[in-house]
Design an enzyme around this catalytic site. Sequence first.
Site, PDB file in Angstrom:
ATOM      1  N   LYS A   1       7.025  -1.535   2.131  1.00  0.00           N
ATOM      2  CA  LYS A   1       5.434  -1.627   2.955  1.00  0.00           C
ATOM      3  C   LYS A   1       4.113  -2.050   2.914  1.00  0.00           C
ATOM      4  CE  LYS A   1       3.101   3.140   3.228  1.00  0.00           C
ATOM      5  NZ  LYS A   1       3.592   3.660   4.325  1.00  0.00           N
TER       6      LYS A   1
ATOM      7  N   HIS B   1      -0.556 -21.373   1.311  1.00  0.00           N
ATOM      8  CA  HIS B   1      -0.007 -20.272   1.231  1.00  0.00           C
ATOM      9  C   HIS B   1       0.785 -19.685  -0.432  1.00  0.00           C
ATOM     10  CE1 HIS B   1      -0.210 -21.030   4.986  1.00  0.00           C
ATOM     11  NE2 HIS B   1       1.103 -20.241   5.527  1.00  0.00           N
TER      12      HIS B   1
ATOM     13  N   ARG C   1       8.178   3.884  -5.351  1.00  0.00           N
ATOM     14  CA  ARG C   1       8.649   2.889  -3.719  1.00  0.00           C
ATOM     15  C   ARG C   1       7.337   1.798  -4.083  1.00  0.00           C
ATOM     16  NH1 ARG C   1       7.949   5.440   2.766  1.00  0.00           N
ATOM     17  NH2 ARG C   1       5.385   5.160   1.877  1.00  0.00           N
TER      18      ARG C   1
ATOM     19  N   TYR D   1       0.821  -1.201  -0.212  1.00  0.00           N
ATOM     20  CA  TYR D   1       0.007   0.408   0.094  1.00  0.00           C
ATOM     21  C   TYR D   1       0.793   0.811   0.266  1.00  0.00           C
ATOM     22  CZ  TYR D   1       0.861   1.052   5.307  1.00  0.00           C
ATOM     23  OH  TYR D   1       1.618   1.231   6.396  1.00  0.00           O
TER      24      TYR D   1
ATOM     25  N   LEU E   1      11.176   0.963   7.166  1.00  0.00           N
ATOM     26  CA  LEU E   1      10.347   1.500   5.709  1.00  0.00           C
ATOM     27  C   LEU E   1      10.982   2.196   5.167  1.00  0.00           C
ATOM     28  CD1 LEU E   1       8.334   1.079   4.492  1.00  0.00           C
ATOM     29  CD2 LEU E   1       7.188   3.381   5.050  1.00  0.00           C
TER      30      LEU E   1
ATOM     31  N   ARG F   1      -7.905 -21.232  -3.240  1.00  0.00           N
ATOM     32  CA  ARG F   1      -7.911 -22.156  -2.605  1.00  0.00           C
ATOM     33  C   ARG F   1      -6.993 -21.305  -1.300  1.00  0.00           C
ATOM     34  NH1 ARG F   1      -3.507 -23.999  -5.478  1.00  0.00           N
ATOM     35  NH2 ARG F   1      -3.357 -22.440  -6.208  1.00  0.00           N
TER      36      ARG F   1
ATOM     37  N   GLU G   1      13.323   2.882  13.454  1.00  0.00           N
ATOM     38  CA  GLU G   1      11.712   4.031  13.474  1.00  0.00           C
ATOM     39  C   GLU G   1      10.665   3.709  14.824  1.00  0.00           C
ATOM     40  OE1 GLU G   1       9.510   2.844   9.797  1.00  0.00           O
ATOM     41  OE2 GLU G   1       9.815   0.451  10.661  1.00  0.00           O
TER      42      GLU G   1
END
Length: 286
Positions: free
Chosen positions: A151, A104, A50, A31, A208, A101, A184
């Site tokens: 992110k 993973h 980014r 995002y 980040l 499904r 951070e």
Amino acid sequence: TIAYLNGEFVPLEQARISPLDRGFLFGDGIYEVIPSYAGKMVGFSQHMARFAKGLAAIEIDYKIDRDEWQTLVQRLIDDNRETLGDNIGVYLHVSRGADTRRYHAYPEGVTPTVFGFAFALSAPVKADRHAHPGASVSLAEDLRWERCHIKSTALLGNVMHFQQSVKEGNAETLLYNHQGEITEASSSNVFIIKDGKAFTPPLDNQLLPGITRMLVLECLKIAGIEVSEEVITVGELLAADEVWITSSGKEILPIVKVGDNQIGDGKVGEIWEKVFSVYSEQKFVL
Ligand code: PLP
């Protein structure tokens, strides 16, 4: 408010996604949040760069066309100004999409879900240190994952750290690693000022690469303040003359208390005022 979902602008209340979306089931997505003031965006190109990097890092095959997205984001801002006002953040999100499904492995042949919506940001403050009381923050060991440069929409670690500050009546939680080095904060980057010089932790997997951080580095140079991207220990942070946290929503927030420790003289500093005044002038052009 008007939102964007998979190629269409729709009222936010009518936007619907599948419960099988991997963004929902796994936090499998990337995002961005882009701030804007009076219709003008801050750091649009940097946010898009980014965004593309994050999608590549998790192998979501979705190409961002910068110009197309500029039009899209600008429309989310323009169409929502009447209801949201002049200070608007735009949230953009691409998740891997819905698979039949719950497995993973990255599925083949799914279509990413693309979502954007606008929300009200608080109005920018004035670059006047006497008018700003300064904020207090909590301090905790960073217990998130080791890929904090991505992110990711999987934010539970950040959310849990932020909640500590809510419980303690503070604005944020600053984080330090096993070595006692500041990484951070749960949703912002950290700067300190010591003897007239600025420091911020260097970019690596522990934090980040904040767009505001990047813009503030430019503003420090414009303001003629020496700046170094280097490790900051908890001890150095507590002994700093000024502490700031930066993010798209907070801009540059001066911190006067960390846990029970007062920073400097407990008042918002001169260098914050100087750099924030440069930032306020330059943010649309950097
Ligand atoms: N660090 C984390 C963990 C964040 O979530 C954010 C933004 O929300 C930031 C730093 C600041 O990044 P930016 O300046 O790009 O908003």
